[in-house]
Design a protein around this motif. Structure first.
Motif, PDB file in Angstrom:
ATOM      1  N   UNK A   1      28.714  83.457 -54.020  1.00 24.50           N
ATOM      2  CA  UNK A   1      28.162  84.518 -53.298  1.00 24.50           C
ATOM      3  C   UNK A   1      28.924  85.588 -53.483  1.00 24.50           C
ATOM      4  N   UNK A   2      28.438  86.867 -53.808  1.00 24.86           N
ATOM      5  CA  UNK A   2      29.255  87.907 -54.193  1.00 24.86           C
ATOM      6  C   UNK A   2      28.772  89.208 -53.855  1.00 24.86           C
ATOM      7  N   UNK A   3      29.395  90.361 -53.893  1.00 26.49           N
ATOM      8  CA  UNK A   3      28.951  91.829 -53.518  1.00 26.49           C
ATOM      9  C   UNK A   3      29.199  91.993 -52.071  1.00 26.49           C
ATOM     10  N   UNK A   4      28.444  93.075 -51.829  1.00 21.91           N
ATOM     11  CA  UNK A   4      28.494  93.700 -50.396  1.00 21.91           C
ATOM     12  C   UNK A   4      27.877  92.617 -49.499  1.00 21.91           C
ATOM     13  N   UNK A   5      28.595  92.579 -48.165  1.00 23.76           N
ATOM     14  CA  UNK A   5      28.235  91.566 -47.212  1.00 23.76           C
ATOM     15  C   UNK A   5      27.078  92.018 -46.606  1.00 23.76           C
ATOM     16  N   UNK A   6      26.417  93.172 -46.791  1.00 26.05           N
ATOM     17  CA  UNK A   6      25.086  93.898 -46.180  1.00 26.05           C
ATOM     18  C   UNK A   6      23.864  93.359 -47.145  1.00 26.05           C
ATOM     19  N   UNK A   7      24.298  92.971 -48.585  1.00 25.68           N
ATOM     20  CA  UNK A   7      23.189  92.739 -49.325  1.00 25.68           C
ATOM     21  C   UNK A   7      23.539  91.433 -50.034  1.00 25.68           C
ATOM     22  N   UNK A   8      22.996  90.239 -49.472  1.00 26.35           N
ATOM     23  CA  UNK A   8      23.158  88.961 -49.731  1.00 26.35           C
ATOM     24  C   UNK A   8      21.944  88.208 -49.707  1.00 26.35           C
ATOM     25  N   UNK A   9      21.564  87.192 -50.125  1.00 24.68           N
ATOM     26  CA  UNK A   9      20.743  86.106 -49.748  1.00 24.68           C
ATOM     27  C   UNK A   9      21.228  85.160 -48.744  1.00 24.68           C
ATOM     28  N   UNK A  10      20.306  84.716 -48.082  1.00 23.64           N
ATOM     29  CA  UNK A  10      20.882  83.779 -46.883  1.00 23.64           C
ATOM     30  C   UNK A  10      20.099  84.081 -45.524  1.00 23.64           C
ATOM     31  N   UNK A  11      20.602  83.320 -44.803  1.00 24.42           N
ATOM     32  CA  UNK A  11      20.131  83.250 -43.251  1.00 24.42           C
ATOM     33  C   UNK A  11      21.376  83.545 -42.159  1.00 24.42           C
ATOM     34  N   UNK A  12      21.086  84.418 -41.311  1.00 19.78           N
ATOM     35  CA  UNK A  12      21.957  84.539 -40.027  1.00 19.78           C
ATOM     36  C   UNK A  12      21.287  84.447 -38.844  1.00 19.78           C
ATOM     37  N   UNK A  13      22.054  83.747 -37.786  1.00 22.64           N
ATOM     38  CA  UNK A  13      21.424  83.450 -36.642  1.00 22.64           C
ATOM     39  C   UNK A  13      21.720  84.744 -35.847  1.00 22.64           C
ATOM     40  N   UNK A  14      20.754  85.278 -35.003  1.00 20.85           N
ATOM     41  CA  UNK A  14      20.973  86.386 -34.363  1.00 20.85           C
ATOM     42  C   UNK A  14      20.090  86.500 -33.087  1.00 20.85           C
ATOM     43  N   UNK A  15      20.560  86.365 -31.845  1.00 22.03           N
ATOM     44  CA  UNK A  15      20.030  86.688 -30.425  1.00 22.03           C
ATOM     45  C   UNK A  15      18.935  85.316 -30.587  1.00 22.03           C
ATOM     46  N   UNK A  16      19.212  84.191 -31.056  1.00 25.47           N
ATOM     47  CA  UNK A  16      18.291  83.131 -30.659  1.00 25.47           C
ATOM     48  C   UNK A  16      17.413  82.663 -31.975  1.00 25.47           C
ATOM     49  N   UNK A  17      17.633  83.502 -33.046  1.00 29.75           N
ATOM     50  CA  UNK A  17      16.717  82.945 -33.939  1.00 29.75           C
ATOM     51  C   UNK A  17      17.438  83.125 -35.313  1.00 29.75           C
TER      52      UNK A  17
ATOM     53  N   UNK B   1      19.147  87.598 -44.052  1.00 29.91           N
ATOM     54  CA  UNK B   1      20.379  88.186 -44.072  1.00 29.91           C
ATOM     55  C   UNK B   1      20.405  89.778 -44.074  1.00 29.91           C
ATOM     56  N   UNK B   2      19.718  90.165 -44.998  1.00 31.49           N
ATOM     57  CA  UNK B   2      19.377  91.788 -45.093  1.00 31.49           C
ATOM     58  C   UNK B   2      18.646  92.155 -43.652  1.00 31.49           C
ATOM     59  N   UNK B   3      18.320  91.465 -42.844  1.00 29.99           N
ATOM     60  CA  UNK B   3      17.369  92.182 -41.665  1.00 29.99           C
ATOM     61  C   UNK B   3      18.416  92.080 -40.412  1.00 29.99           C
ATOM     62  N   UNK B   4      19.543  91.402 -40.732  1.00 28.43           N
ATOM     63  CA  UNK B   4      20.467  91.217 -39.354  1.00 28.43           C
ATOM     64  C   UNK B   4      21.169  92.517 -39.197  1.00 28.43           C
ATOM     65  N   UNK B   5      20.547  93.368 -38.623  1.00 30.40           N
ATOM     66  CA  UNK B   5      21.038  94.813 -38.215  1.00 30.40           C
ATOM     67  C   UNK B   5      20.816  95.188 -36.909  1.00 30.40           C
ATOM     68  N   UNK B   6      21.748  96.230 -36.495  1.00 27.11           N
ATOM     69  CA  UNK B   6      21.841  96.916 -35.106  1.00 27.11           C
ATOM     70  C   UNK B   6      21.640  98.261 -35.142  1.00 27.11           C
ATOM     71  N   UNK B   7      21.304  98.862 -34.197  1.00 28.29           N
ATOM     72  CA  UNK B   7      21.104 100.275 -34.025  1.00 28.29           C
ATOM     73  C   UNK B   7      22.396 101.174 -34.217  1.00 28.29           C
ATOM     74  N   UNK B   8      22.245 102.348 -34.449  1.00 24.69           N
ATOM     75  CA  UNK B   8      23.552 103.211 -34.528  1.00 24.69           C
ATOM     76  C   UNK B   8      24.173 103.501 -33.269  1.00 24.69           C
TER      77      UNK B   8
END
Length: 289
Positions: free
Chosen positions: A1-17, A21-28
């Motif tokens: 896995x390489x490149x920017x940490x915001x633009x990768x394939x895979x899964x991230x656990x966030x708030x219970x689910x 990877x690319x959808x794991x975001x927060x508001x400004x």
């Protein structure tokens, strides 16, 4: 896995689910982005098992308490989230990052009690933190910044805000061709590197700073017990900067750093000696056992 940490394939656990990877975001207007209200853990998984995993989860919860930011997950729930991420991504050897923070909500000033505490777990495959320093010894600069007094901030918390001077100090070190930087604390005592604890050897005995103004790393505690089990005397004590010239060997410890030999701090040189190599090899065997 390489490149920017915001633009990768895979899964991230966030708030219970698990999310893409690319959808794991927060508001400004996330509170943590403006006021550093976040705590985190860095962990390594070896052969499918996260080393000292429950200890890391317990420390995350404690860090949240110290920052008046109660984390709404139990140790068991945090453990399940970490292993869910590893399984979803198909990794048995990886670095695991758990982070909890104050999100966006009704508060947008210094106070944030009305904002939810959120949590995420990400992981990625990561090699040696200091590259080939494991073989030749890392070169450390001496930071101009100092670790703060525990009267100014909860230094026992693994909190994001405590790392800003680490970032600046590491940038300055890298500009000088160094791998990292050594901090003194607010009293002028030898403290730690930007993301690792430090050990020294003299006459077959080991010396390491008292963790009264720095994080008492889980790897640090593991190494101290390992040394004692080997019958090696360990001195946890105040270390003055002028003592650096008298030490023979030196190494860093941390989840990311693992056990990394140090060959130079400022103008002071150290051997990558037999004890340093033995500790590094013993730690490698331990985490993979």
């Amino acid at each position: 896995m390489a490149g920017s940490y915001e633009n990768r394939d895979g899964k991230i656990w966030m708030d219970g689910a698990l999310v893409e990877w690319r959808d794991a975001q927060v508001h400004i207007l996330t509170h943590a982005m403006h006021y550093a209200s976040s705590v985190f853990e860095g962990e390594r998984c070896y052969n499918g098992k996260i080393f000292k995993s429950r200890e890391h989860s317990a420390r995350l919860i404690k860090s949240g308490e110290l920052l008046d930011m109660p984390i709404p997950y139990s140790i068991d729930e945090i453990e399940a989230a970490k292993y869910a991420v590893l399984e979803a991504n198909g990794w048995t050897d990886a670095y695991v990052r758990v982070i909890a923070w104050r999100g966006a909500g009704e508060d947008m000033g210094v106070a944030s009690n009305k904002n939810p505490v959120r949590m995420a777990v990400a992981a990625w495959e990561w090699g040696a933190y200091y590259g080939d320093a494991k073989n030749v010894g890392a070169k450390l600069d001496i930071a101009k910044w100092k670790r703060p007094s525990p009267e100014t901030i909860p230094t026992a918390a693994k909190a994001a805000g405590l790392y800003m001077i680490c970032t600046m100090s590491k940038h300055a070190a890298e500009a000088k061709g160094c791998s990292d930087a050594l901090f003194m604390d607010y009293r002028g005592y030898v403290a730690e590197a930007t993301g690792a604890n430090i050990f020294f050897v003299k006459d077959g005995e080991v010396h390491t700073p008292i963790p009264d103004a720095i994080l008492n790393g889980i790897t640090r505690q593991t190494i101290i017990q390992m040394l004692k089990d080997k019958g090696i005397i360990v001195h946890e004590r105040v270390i003055m900067p002028e003592e650096l010239a008298g030490f023979e060997q030196c190494w860093l410890t941390g989840t990311a750093a693992e056990v990394t030999p140090v060959g130079q701090i400022g103008d002071h040189m150290f051997k990558v000696g037999a004890l340093t190599r033995d500790v590094a090899e013993s730690y490698e065997k331990l985490v993979r056992s």
